[in-house]
Design a protein around this motif. Structure first.
Motif, PDB file in Angstrom:
ATOM      1  N   ILE A  15       0.842  -1.189   0.000  1.00 52.02           N
ATOM      2  CA  ILE A  15       0.000   0.000   0.000  1.00 52.02           C
ATOM      3  C   ILE A  15       0.882   1.246   0.000  1.00 52.02           C
ATOM      4  O   ILE A  15       1.770   1.398   0.844  1.00 52.02           O
ATOM      5  CB  ILE A  15      -0.937   0.023   1.223  1.00 52.02           C
ATOM      6  N   GLY A  16       0.641   2.122  -0.970  1.00 51.12           N
ATOM      7  CA  GLY A  16       1.356   3.389  -1.028  1.00 51.12           C
ATOM      8  C   GLY A  16       0.672   4.446  -0.192  1.00 51.12           C
ATOM      9  O   GLY A  16      -0.432   4.241   0.333  1.00 51.12           O
ATOM     10  N   ASP A  17       1.299   5.610  -0.089  1.00 52.10           N
ATOM     11  CA  ASP A  17       0.678   6.685   0.688  1.00 52.10           C
ATOM     12  C   ASP A  17      -0.275   7.478  -0.195  1.00 52.10           C
ATOM     13  O   ASP A  17      -0.538   7.110  -1.345  1.00 52.10           O
ATOM     14  CB  ASP A  17       1.745   7.588   1.324  1.00 52.10           C
ATOM     15  N   GLY A  18      -0.795   8.560   0.354  1.00 55.23           N
ATOM     16  CA  GLY A  18      -1.741   9.399  -0.381  1.00 55.23           C
ATOM     17  C   GLY A  18      -1.127  10.742  -0.729  1.00 55.23           C
ATOM     18  O   GLY A  18       0.087  10.920  -0.744  1.00 55.23           O
ATOM     19  N   ALA A  19      -2.002  11.700  -1.000  1.00 58.40           N
ATOM     20  CA  ALA A  19      -1.552  13.005  -1.470  1.00 58.40           C
ATOM     21  C   ALA A  19      -0.767  13.754  -0.404  1.00 58.40           C
ATOM     22  O   ALA A  19      -1.051  13.656   0.790  1.00 58.40           O
ATOM     23  CB  ALA A  19      -2.759  13.829  -1.892  1.00 58.40           C
ATOM     24  N   ARG A  59       2.981   1.462   3.328  1.00 61.97           N
ATOM     25  CA  ARG A  59       4.332   0.934   3.519  1.00 61.97           C
ATOM     26  C   ARG A  59       5.259   1.328   2.376  1.00 61.97           C
ATOM     27  O   ARG A  59       6.408   0.903   2.342  1.00 61.97           O
ATOM     28  CB  ARG A  59       4.291  -0.586   3.682  1.00 61.97           C
ATOM     29  N   LEU A  60       4.767   2.140   1.458  1.00 67.05           N
ATOM     30  CA  LEU A  60       5.615   2.774   0.469  1.00 67.05           C
ATOM     31  C   LEU A  60       5.382   4.283   0.625  1.00 67.05           C
ATOM     32  O   LEU A  60       4.295   4.789   0.348  1.00 67.05           O
ATOM     33  CB  LEU A  60       5.277   2.331  -0.947  1.00 67.05           C
ATOM     34  N   ILE A  61       6.384   4.977   1.089  1.00 71.54           N
ATOM     35  CA  ILE A  61       6.267   6.391   1.442  1.00 71.54           C
ATOM     36  C   ILE A  61       7.067   7.232   0.455  1.00 71.54           C
ATOM     37  O   ILE A  61       8.266   7.016   0.268  1.00 71.54           O
ATOM     38  CB  ILE A  61       6.783   6.650   2.876  1.00 71.54           C
ATOM     39  N   ASP A 100       9.871  -0.974   8.566  1.00 74.74           N
ATOM     40  CA  ASP A 100       9.235  -1.871   7.595  1.00 74.74           C
ATOM     41  C   ASP A 100       8.695  -1.116   6.379  1.00 74.74           C
ATOM     42  O   ASP A 100       8.123  -1.727   5.469  1.00 74.74           O
ATOM     43  CB  ASP A 100       8.098  -2.648   8.255  1.00 74.74           C
ATOM     44  N   ALA A 101       8.866   0.189   6.349  1.00 78.98           N
ATOM     45  CA  ALA A 101       8.371   0.993   5.225  1.00 78.98           C
ATOM     46  C   ALA A 101       9.487   1.243   4.221  1.00 78.98           C
ATOM     47  O   ALA A 101      10.657   1.373   4.584  1.00 78.98           O
ATOM     48  CB  ALA A 101       7.812   2.318   5.723  1.00 78.98           C
ATOM     49  N   TYR A 102       9.100   1.315   2.956  1.00 74.43           N
ATOM     50  CA  TYR A 102      10.032   1.636   1.880  1.00 74.43           C
ATOM     51  C   TYR A 102       9.892   3.125   1.554  1.00 74.43           C
ATOM     52  O   TYR A 102       8.793   3.601   1.242  1.00 74.43           O
ATOM     53  CB  TYR A 102       9.730   0.806   0.635  1.00 74.43           C
ATOM     54  N   VAL A 103      10.983   3.856   1.643  1.00 74.75           N
ATOM     55  CA  VAL A 103      10.982   5.281   1.320  1.00 74.75           C
ATOM     56  C   VAL A 103      11.529   5.450  -0.091  1.00 74.75           C
ATOM     57  O   VAL A 103      12.659   5.020  -0.389  1.00 74.75           O
ATOM     58  CB  VAL A 103      11.828   6.085   2.324  1.00 74.75           C
ATOM     59  N   GLY A 269      -1.872   3.154  -4.109  1.00 71.44           N
ATOM     60  CA  GLY A 269      -1.913   4.305  -3.216  1.00 71.44           C
ATOM     61  C   GLY A 269      -2.899   5.335  -3.724  1.00 71.44           C
ATOM     62  O   GLY A 269      -3.840   5.011  -4.448  1.00 71.44           O
ATOM     63  N   GLY A 270      -2.685   6.586  -3.359  1.00 74.13           N
ATOM     64  CA  GLY A 270      -3.602   7.638  -3.764  1.00 74.13           C
ATOM     65  C   GLY A 270      -2.856   8.892  -4.177  1.00 74.13           C
ATOM     66  O   GLY A 270      -1.724   9.128  -3.757  1.00 74.13           O
TER      67      GLY A 270
END
Length: 629
Positions: A15-19, A59-61, A100-103, A269-270
């Motif tokens: 899951i990616g992040d949002g705006a 988890r994808l930032i 645990d997040a991918y930047v 994501g968004g």
């Protein structure tokens, strides 16, 4: 130990992040500043946004560096701060989220869909500068997002591959046309990106879930290339009282996340308008996701060329006589049920189907044919030109929409003077959807005038006074309408806004489409004290997908649960037949309370609005009604 991003994508959906930008806007940061500079000025705010998305399940930032290149930052005098802003962007994201997040370092297009002439060497230099800085930080990969043409995206990708083997995600901004802005088929573009070292390909921005779902269906039907990433907007933005709002709900995003996953999306994501609530809903849905085999249908339209019926054009002398004796829309609606039908101008240079529809609607005896002014900020043929052709070739009364978005004061008055010279005197004044969310996002939204002001200015022309206050040699005779959205939580407040438009000089009202008979009754009760006629908007639905798109992504439209359930899963002729049936039921109620009927034609399917027009005449018998509202 955290898996490499490539390996993680082979094993799971991330899951990616949002705006970032629109979320900062919602938090009170104004348009017109550099949101990337906030990495230096408001680091706690940026870190907090990253943390909110992480806690929602992302988890994808993405780093807050989308426009942190020399070209974009130079607009704010920040061209010397490229390195500081990019390094701070990575550091803030890394510290705000768990291990645990991918930047990923976010890199946006420099052209950004604009037709402005950028030298390729300059683009290459600016991209290289930002890429080198981000590669010298602790990023897990790079995200190339919101690119409109393949040429620029390949340029960025090749620079990265000469410098690094880190994972690269490549995303186009698209509105579902099936090609990039430079004319390359999306599947072919993805194949070229794969050949040049991309690890993930996909889409973001420009469209909500519905549009990106259509784009993904097209490329998935052509065969898998790479894992897909999808970051849709929260529908089409609405612009009310100086603020942007978005319609798509977290629940809708949760539903569409499953559809994206079924088509092979590995990162979901968004983009614009999305919030931590949207991400949380998708995260929860994907956590319970079990893949199911999905048959992707590659739909092809078999459209035969229409032949226009041969007709004698209306002579100029006949037009003058007709104008002298024919009552205007306001006079008609006071006497009987009156039907206005909207037919969208084409997005290309072929007017054959449009004109065939105009002739068919003339035969159905509609009282006016109305044409939008580049609705949803999508470029269409001039409604002034088509209005004149409709008037000349069919004898139908054209009703032209005038948007505040596209013309400054000079252009607006010039446009109105042209309409007057052509004998087109019925218009609808609207604000217009923001340009940056249409098909030419690099264009400007003018908004010299509000919808209230443009109504006053047009009525001023009727007094023989120019916008500048200078006296004109003649008086215009415009009948000016205004738009009304009744699909709101507080109908009373919407009516108060409507009263302000009446004070400005509005002669009649046309509503957004209504899909609830009870709401039609409520509209009547809330507006029966008003002194001008209201045309109730009815737009037949074309399919279940069309119904969900309108409900979840288009501002100003809300469908009842019953209507959505009845349309669910319907396509083709079956979907159109049910759409017409539902519209007829709504007309049964609307005609009890209102003489004014405003029918909107979906996808130029004028046969549907011809049926509905005939239905109005069958029910009314063209009899004189005592209803005057």
């Amino acid at each position: 130990m955290k898996l490499d991003l490539r390996e993680a994508l082979r094993q799971q959906i991330i899951i990616g992040d949002g705006a970032m930008g629109t979320y900062l806007y919602q938090m009170g940061f104004p348009v017109g500043i550099s949101y990337e500079e906030l990495n230096l000025l408001k680091p706690d705010v940026i870190a907090d946004v990253h943390k909110r998305y992480y806690e929602a399940g992302a988890r994808l930032i993405e780093t807050n560096t989308f426009s942190a290149n020399r070209e974009k930052l130079s607009k704010y005098g920040l061209e010397e701060d490229v390195e500081a802003i990019n390094r701070a962007g990575v550091e803030l994201a890394r510290k705000a989220v768990g291990n645990d997040a991918y930047v990923v370092g976010a890199i946006g297009s420099i052209r950004a869909g604009m037709r402005k002439n950028f030298r390729t060497v300059t683009i290459k230099e600016d991209l290289r500068q930002q890429i080198e800085i981000l590669l010298d930080t602790q990023v897990d990969g790079l995200l190339l997002e919101s690119f409109y043409d393949l040429e620029e995206l390949l340029l960025a990708l090749k620079i990265i591959r000469k410098l690094s083997s880190l994972p690269v995600i490549c995303q186009f901004a698209t509105e579902g046309t099936g090609t990039t802005q430079d004319g390359v088929k999306l599947h072919d573009a993805f194949a070229m990106l794969k050949q040049n070292g991309a690890d993930v390909v996909g889409f973001n921005c420009r469209s909500g879930p519905n549009g990106l779902l259509r784009s993904l269906e097209k490329v998935a039907a052509a065969g898998d290339v790479l894992p897909y990433s999808i970051f849709p907007n929260a529908g089409i933005p609405d612009y009310v009282d100086g603020r942007f709002t978005y319609a798509a709900t977290p629940e809708y995003f949760a539903e569409t996340a499953i559809k994206f996953a079924d088509l092979g999306a590995r990162i979901i994501g968004g983009c614009c308008g999305t919030t931590p609530e949207h991400i949380a809903a998708m995260s929860k849905a994907i956590a319970m996701y079990t893949p199911e085999p999905t048959a992707v249908v590659n739909e092809q339209q078999n459209v035969s060329r229409a032949v226009l019926p041969e007709r004698e054009p209306v002579k100029a002398s006949d037009e003058i006589t007709q104008a002298a004796v024919e009552p205007n829309i306001i006079d008609l609606v006071k006497q009987r049920h009156t039907v206005i039908v909207e037919l969208d101008p084409p997005r290309d240079l072929d007017i054959e189907k449009f004109m065939k529809g105009a002739h068919a609607l003339k035969e159905a005896k509609v009282d006016a044919l109305t044409m939008a002014d580049n609705s949803l900020a999508v470029t269409r043929m001039s409604n002034l030109a088509l209005g004149y052709l409709v008037k000349e070739q069919t004898g139908l009364r054209p009703l032209i929409h005038i948007a505040c978005r596209d013309r400054n004061l000079i252009g607006t008055q010039s446009h109105m003077m042209g309409l007057h010279a052509l004998g087109i005197d019925h218009v609808l004044a609207v604000t217009g959807d923001p340009a940056r969310f249409g098909d030419l996002p690099g264009s400007s939204s003018v908004y010299d005038l509000t919808s209230f002001e443009i109504i006053r200015m047009i009525k001023q022309l009727n007094q023989g006074v120019a916008f500048s206050g200078k006296a004109l040699k003649k008086q215009a005779n415009f009948i000016v309408g205004a738009a009304f959205n009744p699909n709101v939580k507080h109908l009373d407040k919407a009516v108060q806004r409507l009263e302000r438009k009446i004070e400005a000089g509005t002669d009649y009202i046309m509503t957004q489409p209504v899909y609830d008979a009870q709401l039609i009754e409520k509209i009547y009760e809330a507006t029966k004290h008003l002194s001008i006629p209201i045309f109730i908007g009815i737009m037949p639905l074309a399919s279940g997908g069309n119904a969900e798109y309108l409900h979840n992504e288009v501002p100003g439209i809300q469908l009842s649960d019953e209507v959505r359930q009845r349309m669910s899963g319907l396509k083709g002729e079956e979907g159109r037949a049910m759409g017409v049936q539902i519209a007829k039921e709504l007309l049964d109620t609307a005609m009890k309370y209102f003489n004014g009927i405003y029918l909107m034609t979906p996808f130029l399917s004028y046969e549907m609005t011809v049926q509905l027009t005939n239905y109005v005449w069958e029910k009314s018998g063209r009899a004189i009604s005592t209803c005057t509202h």
